[in-house]
Scaffold this active site. Structure first.
Site, PDB file in Angstrom:
ATOM      1  N   ASN A 157       0.867  -1.181   0.000  1.00 51.74           N
ATOM      2  CA  ASN A 157       0.000   0.000   0.000  1.00 51.74           C
ATOM      3  C   ASN A 157       0.900   1.226   0.000  1.00 51.74           C
ATOM      4  O   ASN A 157       1.434   1.615   1.037  1.00 51.74           O
ATOM      5  CB  ASN A 157      -0.907  -0.028   1.229  1.00 51.74           C
ATOM      6  CG  ASN A 157      -1.917   1.109   1.246  1.00 51.74           C
ATOM      7  OD1 ASN A 157      -1.762   2.106   0.550  1.00 51.74           O
ATOM      8  ND2 ASN A 157      -2.942   0.973   2.069  1.00 51.74           N
ATOM      9  N   LYS A 179       3.562   1.186   2.847  1.00 49.90           N
ATOM     10  CA  LYS A 179       3.060   0.357   3.940  1.00 49.90           C
ATOM     11  C   LYS A 179       2.878  -1.067   3.418  1.00 49.90           C
ATOM     12  O   LYS A 179       2.565  -1.269   2.241  1.00 49.90           O
ATOM     13  CB  LYS A 179       1.739   0.908   4.467  1.00 49.90           C
ATOM     14  CG  LYS A 179       1.851   2.313   5.051  1.00 49.90           C
ATOM     15  CD  LYS A 179       0.493   2.830   5.510  1.00 49.90           C
ATOM     16  CE  LYS A 179       0.603   4.246   6.045  1.00 49.90           C
ATOM     17  NZ  LYS A 179      -0.712   4.797   6.458  1.00 49.90           N
ATOM     18  N   ARG A 217      -2.564  -1.973  -3.540  1.00 49.76           N
ATOM     19  CA  ARG A 217      -3.570  -0.913  -3.543  1.00 49.76           C
ATOM     20  C   ARG A 217      -3.251   0.074  -4.660  1.00 49.76           C
ATOM     21  O   ARG A 217      -2.114   0.476  -4.852  1.00 49.76           O
ATOM     22  CB  ARG A 217      -3.587  -0.174  -2.216  1.00 49.76           C
ATOM     23  CG  ARG A 217      -4.517   1.040  -2.217  1.00 49.76           C
ATOM     24  CD  ARG A 217      -4.399   1.859  -0.953  1.00 49.76           C
ATOM     25  NE  ARG A 217      -5.162   3.086  -1.061  1.00 49.76           N
ATOM     26  CZ  ARG A 217      -4.655   4.311  -0.918  1.00 49.76           C
ATOM     27  NH1 ARG A 217      -3.367   4.468  -0.663  1.00 49.76           N
ATOM     28  NH2 ARG A 217      -5.414   5.379  -1.019  1.00 49.76           N
ATOM     29  N   HIS A 227     -10.396   6.243  -1.494  1.00 47.06           N
ATOM     30  CA  HIS A 227     -10.597   5.612  -0.177  1.00 47.06           C
ATOM     31  C   HIS A 227     -11.656   4.513  -0.217  1.00 47.06           C
ATOM     32  O   HIS A 227     -12.255   4.162   0.796  1.00 47.06           O
ATOM     33  CB  HIS A 227     -10.998   6.665   0.880  1.00 47.06           C
ATOM     34  CG  HIS A 227      -9.911   7.665   1.156  1.00 47.06           C
ATOM     35  ND1 HIS A 227     -10.172   9.013   1.331  1.00 47.06           N
ATOM     36  CD2 HIS A 227      -8.566   7.521   1.281  1.00 47.06           C
ATOM     37  CE1 HIS A 227      -9.035   9.647   1.554  1.00 47.06           C
ATOM     38  NE2 HIS A 227      -8.046   8.761   1.521  1.00 47.06           N
ATOM     39  N   ARG A 287      -3.843  19.156   0.337  1.00 48.89           N
ATOM     40  CA  ARG A 287      -4.603  19.349  -0.895  1.00 48.89           C
ATOM     41  C   ARG A 287      -5.719  20.367  -0.675  1.00 48.89           C
ATOM     42  O   ARG A 287      -6.304  20.454   0.398  1.00 48.89           O
ATOM     43  CB  ARG A 287      -5.215  18.030  -1.364  1.00 48.89           C
ATOM     44  CG  ARG A 287      -4.202  16.926  -1.599  1.00 48.89           C
ATOM     45  CD  ARG A 287      -4.905  15.645  -2.006  1.00 48.89           C
ATOM     46  NE  ARG A 287      -4.019  14.499  -1.945  1.00 48.89           N
ATOM     47  CZ  ARG A 287      -4.363  13.318  -1.459  1.00 48.89           C
ATOM     48  NH1 ARG A 287      -5.587  13.122  -0.983  1.00 48.89           N
ATOM     49  NH2 ARG A 287      -3.499  12.323  -1.430  1.00 48.89           N
ATOM     50  N   ASP A 319      -0.166  18.016   9.698  1.00 50.92           N
ATOM     51  CA  ASP A 319      -0.423  17.024  10.742  1.00 50.92           C
ATOM     52  C   ASP A 319      -1.379  17.610  11.780  1.00 50.92           C
ATOM     53  O   ASP A 319      -1.044  18.597  12.448  1.00 50.92           O
ATOM     54  CB  ASP A 319       0.892  16.614  11.395  1.00 50.92           C
ATOM     55  CG  ASP A 319       0.748  15.426  12.332  1.00 50.92           C
ATOM     56  OD1 ASP A 319      -0.230  15.382  13.106  1.00 50.92           O
ATOM     57  OD2 ASP A 319       1.618  14.541  12.296  1.00 50.92           O
ATOM     58  N   ARG A 343      -2.222  16.538  14.660  1.00 54.59           N
ATOM     59  CA  ARG A 343      -1.690  16.500  16.024  1.00 54.59           C
ATOM     60  C   ARG A 343      -0.843  17.734  16.304  1.00 54.59           C
ATOM     61  O   ARG A 343      -0.960  18.361  17.368  1.00 54.59           O
ATOM     62  CB  ARG A 343      -0.870  15.221  16.228  1.00 54.59           C
ATOM     63  CG  ARG A 343      -1.690  13.949  16.205  1.00 54.59           C
ATOM     64  CD  ARG A 343      -0.811  12.718  16.038  1.00 54.59           C
ATOM     65  NE  ARG A 343      -0.120  12.731  14.754  1.00 54.59           N
ATOM     66  CZ  ARG A 343       0.607  11.725  14.292  1.00 54.59           C
ATOM     67  NH1 ARG A 343       0.754  10.629  15.018  1.00 54.59           N
ATOM     68  NH2 ARG A 343       1.202  11.798  13.119  1.00 54.59           N
ATOM     69  N   GLY A 368      -6.951   8.212  10.305  1.00 58.63           N
ATOM     70  CA  GLY A 368      -6.124   8.613  11.434  1.00 58.63           C
ATOM     71  C   GLY A 368      -6.716   9.724  12.280  1.00 58.63           C
ATOM     72  O   GLY A 368      -6.742   9.645  13.515  1.00 58.63           O
ATOM     73  N   GLU A 381      -8.233  -1.677   5.304  1.00 54.62           N
ATOM     74  CA  GLU A 381      -7.977  -1.710   3.867  1.00 54.62           C
ATOM     75  C   GLU A 381      -7.170  -2.937   3.460  1.00 54.62           C
ATOM     76  O   GLU A 381      -7.474  -3.582   2.439  1.00 54.62           O
ATOM     77  CB  GLU A 381      -7.245  -0.425   3.457  1.00 54.62           C
ATOM     78  CG  GLU A 381      -8.079   0.820   3.645  1.00 54.62           C
ATOM     79  CD  GLU A 381      -7.237   2.089   3.677  1.00 54.62           C
ATOM     80  OE1 GLU A 381      -7.531   3.004   2.883  1.00 54.62           O
ATOM     81  OE2 GLU A 381      -6.301   2.166   4.491  1.00 54.62           O
TER      82      GLU A 381
END
Length: 416
Positions: free
Chosen positions: A10, A17, A106, A194, A250, A299, A301, A347, A399
């Site tokens: 992926n 990943k 993917r 997605h 984006r 991000d 976070r 996430g 996924e």
């Protein structure tokens, strides 16, 4: 029936990943997962260290599982995808890693002529590569890895699993873009993205999939879909993943006049139209969204930490992100004629209760009421109040598991 190892690949624009499942006729057991992250990232004049990790659920001779223990935890410099993939493969070729008997890849979008999940051939890869513009950040990396995997694991069947597959039956009113027919004839349409995530949510909710479902996949890439009786009827991303709601870097949906203005400004500095288009692509895909609004980070976070420190631009980025999602939920409520369940995934959707609270604030008239204590949850949970007419849930996507399921189905079909 004996199980077989299935390798799932992926890839993203700056990461690869992977996972390995032991797959039987009905059972699926993840035994490895890992990632090479931070590919190509530059700080100052030099490449900065990335991350390379592998977790294991492999069992030893006594049958004891590693239970997610890290087998690899490194911080190598990864200047390009080739380096990252080579790091990963060198580890996977060594014991105790099982040699794959099938590989699933993917792919965001295969283009207008590739809409079904299927076994890879060199000709099919070339065909998908011709539609790189439909997912410019992801397709080149995915294509490179497909070709590499077929060389490194000769004789092992490779399969492509499309994010656009879940959206392949969108109604015409959703699918067709309001552009001249000559461009529609070139294959330009709403493909969505997605899809493997949305498909996994629907599978998770079986056999009681609510008739009117909205799923918000919120991460560095973010989208939202309206799902009726388990089938997608609308989705925020369009021809490419650039459209829809704001993402990490984006724009999401934006007045085309803004793009024309920026393009003309770029054209003042270059005589080549292709160079100006490439620069515009970088702006809308890598420098906008949360990054562009905050001028700080993509991000969430880090944005929350900046907000706590009083950063007004970070606050605007988070507020606009939630606002746009809330607008889409209202629109899809109208499209579905009501709502039975709202699901947050991805996430940010799984881990950021502040975003979930912002999104749901003001939607009480639609029957969406969340419990502040329940909303502190990370991972799978029901966060709506007991009296909420609409159930609000957090469900992590699966996924990779969907890819394994498709690979096993396609293998069975080959041999039936």
């Amino acid at each position: 029936m004996a199980t077989m190892p299935v390798l799932v690949l992926n890839s993203g624009s700056s990461s690869i990943k992977f996972s390995v499942y032991e797959a039987g006729r009905t059972e699926r057991q993840k035994v490895l997962e890992g990632a090479v992250e931070g590919i190509g990232e530059v700080g100052g004049a030099a490449h900065v260290a990335g991350k390379f990790w592998i977790k294991s659920w492999l069992k030893d001779r006594a049958g004891k599982s590693a239970d997610g223990a890290k087998l690899v935890d490194e911080t190598p410099v990864v200047p390009d995808v080739a380096t990252g993939f080579s790091l990963m493969v060198k580890k996977l070729e060594q014991p105790p890693f099982p040699y794959p008997e099938a590989i699933g890849h993917r792919m965001v979008c295969g283009g207008p002529t590739v809409t079904e999940n299927q076994r890879l051939t060199p000709k099919l890869i070339d065909e998908m590569e011709s539609y790189t513009a439909f997912a410019p950040l992801h397709t080149p990396v995915a294509i490179f890895i497909m070709r590499q995997a077929m060389q490194i694991f000769p004789g092992v069947p490779n399969f492509v699993c499309l994010d656009s597959y879940f959206h392949r039956h969108l109604p015409e009113v959703t699918r067709q873009l309001p552009i001249p027919a000559e461009y529609s004839a070139m294959g330009l349409r709403r493909f969505g993205a997605h899809g493997l995530s949305y498909e996994s949510i629907v599978a998770h909710l079986q056999p009681d999939v609510p008739p009117r479902l909205i799923v918000a996949h919120l991460g560095n890439g973010a989208s939202i879909s309206a799902i009726r009786n388990g089938e997608g009827i609308d989705t925020s991303m369009g021809l490419t993943p650039t459209g829809g709601i704001i993402s990490g870097s984006r724009t999401g949906d934006i007045d085309p006049g803004v793009l024309l203005f920026i393009l003309r400004k770029l054209a003042e500095k270059t005589t080549k139209a292709a160079d100006a288009a490439d620069q515009l692509e970088t702006i809308v895909n890598k420098q906008s969204g949360l990054m562009g609004l905050s001028q700080l980070t993509n991000d969430m976070r880090a944005l929350r930490e900046a907000i706590a420190d009083g950063n007004g631009a970070a606050r605007l980025a988070a507020d606009e992100f939630a606002y746009v999602i809330r607008k889409y939920i209202g629109g899809y409520f109208a499209v579905l004629g009501g709502l039975d369940m709202l699901v947050f995934t991805g996430g940010i959707g799984e881990n950021d209760g502040a975003t979930r609270a912002q999104v749901c604030r003001g939607l009480e008239e639609m029957g969406i009421e969340i419990d502040p204590e329940r909303n502190k949850a990370r991972g799978e949970a029901t966060i709506s109040t007991d009296d909420s007419p609409v159930m609000v849930c957090v469900i992590p996507p699966a996924e990779d598991l969907m890819i394994v399921n498709h690979v096993c189905r396609l293998l069975r079909e080959r041999h039936s």
